[in-house]
Design a protein around this motif. Structure first.
Motif, PDB file in Angstrom:
ATOM      1  N   HIS A  92      33.158  24.463  88.729  1.00 15.17           N
ATOM      2  CA  HIS A  92      34.152  23.839  87.857  1.00 15.17           C
ATOM      3  C   HIS A  92      35.516  24.476  88.109  1.00 15.17           C
ATOM      4  O   HIS A  92      35.809  25.555  87.593  1.00 15.17           O
ATOM      5  N   PRO A  93      36.341  23.817  88.912  1.00 17.11           N
ATOM      6  CA  PRO A  93      37.711  24.317  89.127  1.00 17.11           C
ATOM      7  C   PRO A  93      38.639  23.768  88.052  1.00 17.11           C
ATOM      8  O   PRO A  93      38.555  22.597  87.686  1.00 17.11           O
ATOM      9  N   TRP A  94      39.479  24.633  87.531  1.00 27.04           N
ATOM     10  CA  TRP A  94      40.467  24.180  86.561  1.00 27.04           C
ATOM     11  C   TRP A  94      41.668  25.117  86.586  1.00 27.04           C
ATOM     12  O   TRP A  94      41.624  26.174  87.197  1.00 27.04           O
ATOM     13  N   THR A  95      42.728  24.691  85.927  1.00 27.70           N
ATOM     14  CA  THR A  95      43.977  25.426  85.944  1.00 27.70           C
ATOM     15  C   THR A  95      44.471  25.644  84.513  1.00 27.70           C
ATOM     16  O   THR A  95      44.349  24.760  83.675  1.00 27.70           O
ATOM     17  N   PHE A  96      45.011  26.847  84.284  1.00 30.32           N
ATOM     18  CA  PHE A  96      45.629  27.156  82.989  1.00 30.32           C
ATOM     19  C   PHE A  96      47.122  27.319  83.191  1.00 30.32           C
ATOM     20  O   PHE A  96      47.559  28.097  84.041  1.00 30.32           O
ATOM     21  N   TYR A  97      47.892  26.588  82.402  1.00 34.94           N
ATOM     22  CA  TYR A  97      49.350  26.673  82.428  1.00 34.94           C
ATOM     23  C   TYR A  97      49.813  27.300  81.113  1.00 34.94           C
ATOM     24  O   TYR A  97      49.661  26.684  80.055  1.00 34.94           O
ATOM     25  N   PRO A  98      50.359  28.520  81.155  1.00 39.48           N
ATOM     26  CA  PRO A  98      50.831  29.129  79.904  1.00 39.48           C
ATOM     27  C   PRO A  98      52.031  28.356  79.360  1.00 39.48           C
ATOM     28  O   PRO A  98      52.759  27.698  80.113  1.00 39.48           O
ATOM     29  N   ALA A  99      52.224  28.462  78.028  1.00 39.10           N
ATOM     30  CA  ALA A  99      53.345  27.771  77.388  1.00 39.10           C
ATOM     31  C   ALA A  99      54.681  28.243  77.952  1.00 39.10           C
ATOM     32  O   ALA A  99      55.638  27.487  78.003  1.00 39.10           O
ATOM     33  N   SER A 100      54.745  29.513  78.381  1.00 40.92           N
ATOM     34  CA  SER A 100      55.969  30.011  79.017  1.00 40.92           C
ATOM     35  C   SER A 100      55.570  30.860  80.226  1.00 40.92           C
ATOM     36  O   SER A 100      54.516  31.510  80.223  1.00 40.92           O
ATOM     37  N   ALA A 101      56.415  30.860  81.227  1.00 43.37           N
ATOM     38  CA  ALA A 101      56.135  31.619  82.452  1.00 43.37           C
ATOM     39  C   ALA A 101      55.958  33.102  82.162  1.00 43.37           C
ATOM     40  O   ALA A 101      55.176  33.792  82.822  1.00 43.37           O
ATOM     41  N   ALA A 102      56.655  33.593  81.146  1.00 39.66           N
ATOM     42  CA  ALA A 102      56.581  35.010  80.791  1.00 39.66           C
ATOM     43  C   ALA A 102      55.185  35.417  80.313  1.00 39.66           C
ATOM     44  O   ALA A 102      54.838  36.593  80.346  1.00 39.66           O
ATOM     45  N   GLU A 103      54.374  34.456  79.888  1.00 37.60           N
ATOM     46  CA  GLU A 103      53.037  34.741  79.364  1.00 37.60           C
ATOM     47  C   GLU A 103      51.961  34.795  80.447  1.00 37.60           C
ATOM     48  O   GLU A 103      50.820  35.162  80.159  1.00 37.60           O
ATOM     49  N   LEU A 104      52.292  34.438  81.680  1.00 34.18           N
ATOM     50  CA  LEU A 104      51.275  34.368  82.729  1.00 34.18           C
ATOM     51  C   LEU A 104      50.594  35.714  82.972  1.00 34.18           C
ATOM     52  O   LEU A 104      49.365  35.802  82.983  1.00 34.18           O
ATOM     53  N   GLY A 105      51.361  36.758  83.160  1.00 36.57           N
ATOM     54  CA  GLY A 105      50.793  38.082  83.405  1.00 36.57           C
ATOM     55  C   GLY A 105      49.941  38.550  82.244  1.00 36.57           C
ATOM     56  O   GLY A 105      48.881  39.159  82.441  1.00 36.57           O
ATOM     57  N   ARG A 106      50.381  38.230  81.041  1.00 33.06           N
ATOM     58  CA  ARG A 106      49.608  38.607  79.855  1.00 33.06           C
ATOM     59  C   ARG A 106      48.269  37.869  79.816  1.00 33.06           C
ATOM     60  O   ARG A 106      47.236  38.437  79.439  1.00 33.06           O
ATOM     61  N   THR A 150      38.034  29.092  89.136  1.00 34.34           N
ATOM     62  CA  THR A 150      36.874  28.378  89.657  1.00 34.34           C
ATOM     63  C   THR A 150      35.634  29.089  89.139  1.00 34.34           C
ATOM     64  O   THR A 150      35.430  30.268  89.409  1.00 34.34           O
ATOM     65  N   VAL A 151      34.849  28.365  88.367  1.00 36.93           N
ATOM     66  CA  VAL A 151      33.616  28.887  87.796  1.00 36.93           C
ATOM     67  C   VAL A 151      32.462  28.283  88.600  1.00 36.93           C
ATOM     68  O   VAL A 151      32.462  27.082  88.872  1.00 36.93           O
ATOM     69  N   VAL A 152      31.503  29.122  88.994  1.00 34.06           N
ATOM     70  CA  VAL A 152      30.387  28.681  89.826  1.00 34.06           C
ATOM     71  C   VAL A 152      29.078  29.172  89.215  1.00 34.06           C
ATOM     72  O   VAL A 152      28.988  30.314  88.757  1.00 34.06           O
ATOM     73  N   SER A 153      28.072  28.307  89.232  1.00 29.17           N
ATOM     74  CA  SER A 153      26.760  28.668  88.678  1.00 29.17           C
ATOM     75  C   SER A 153      25.892  29.315  89.744  1.00 29.17           C
ATOM     76  O   SER A 153      26.196  29.287  90.933  1.00 29.17           O
ATOM     77  N   GLY A 154      24.762  29.821  89.279  1.00 27.95           N
ATOM     78  CA  GLY A 154      23.697  30.225  90.186  1.00 27.95           C
ATOM     79  C   GLY A 154      23.021  28.971  90.721  1.00 27.95           C
ATOM     80  O   GLY A 154      23.490  27.847  90.512  1.00 27.95           O
TER      81      GLY A 154
END
Length: 175
Positions: free
Chosen positions: A86-100, A158-162
């Motif tokens: 299961h591939p997916w992407t997370f977009y933080p509300a602000s760029a400053a939050e990415l590292g956090r 990317t989440v992968v099962s057994g």
């Protein structure tokens, strides 16, 4: 029935050496058995794992809308054995939050049954931070790439099962 996309061919190769869970069927470094399931049930279970990971990020933002896919288990009968990714992407509300968001995952995963097996920059020009973690209880692995220099900045997961075996009398449903 969903058709496999090009990603179905790329993801297993990309994660073959980096995400495999802790215990294995019979080979060191191999893919663990995840039990018996239909493709659809296994995909639903893995998407729930992704949902749990989203909750662990703990930063406001949004996730891409993607579905799980099915791929083969190496060296096993492709009509009876399969893995789910299961591939997916997370977009933080602000760029400053990415590292956090990445730090939050690194800290929270071990508290929730995940073992961080690698963490550090990749060899790309952007030196993207990479995190790989395994969860033996869930028979799942996740690879997270922090893409700080993308526009917009994002976490790529990317989440992968057994390796699952289909119930007797059924075949792998590919999607």
């Amino acid at each position: 029935m969903r058709k496999p996309g090009a990603l179905a061919l790329v993801v297993p190769l990309a994660l073959a050496g980096s995400a495999g869970c802790g215990t294995t069927d019979d080979k060191p470094g191999g893919v663990p058995s995840a039990g018996t399931s239909t493709s659809a049930e296994a995909a639903d279970a893995l998407e729930r794992v992704s949902s749990d990971l989203y909750d662990l990020i703990g930063v406001k933002g949004k996730a891409s809308d993607s579905r799980a896919g099915v791929t083969e288990c190496s060296d096993k009968d492709p009509e009876k054995y399969f893995r789910v990714f299961h591939p997916w992407t997370f977009y933080p509300a602000s760029a400053a939050e990415l590292g956090r968001a990445m730090e939050q995952l690194k800290e929270e995963l071990p508290k929730h049954g995940w073992k961080v097996v690698s963490y550090g920059p990749d060899t790309s020009r952007n030196k993207n931070m990479n995190l790989v973690a395994d969860n033996d209880a869930k028979k799942a692995s996740v690879k997270v790439v922090e893409m700080a220099k993308n526009d917009p900045p994002k976490l790529s997961l990317t989440v992968v099962s057994g390796c699952y075996k289909t119930p007797n009398g059924t075949k792998v449903e590919e999607f």
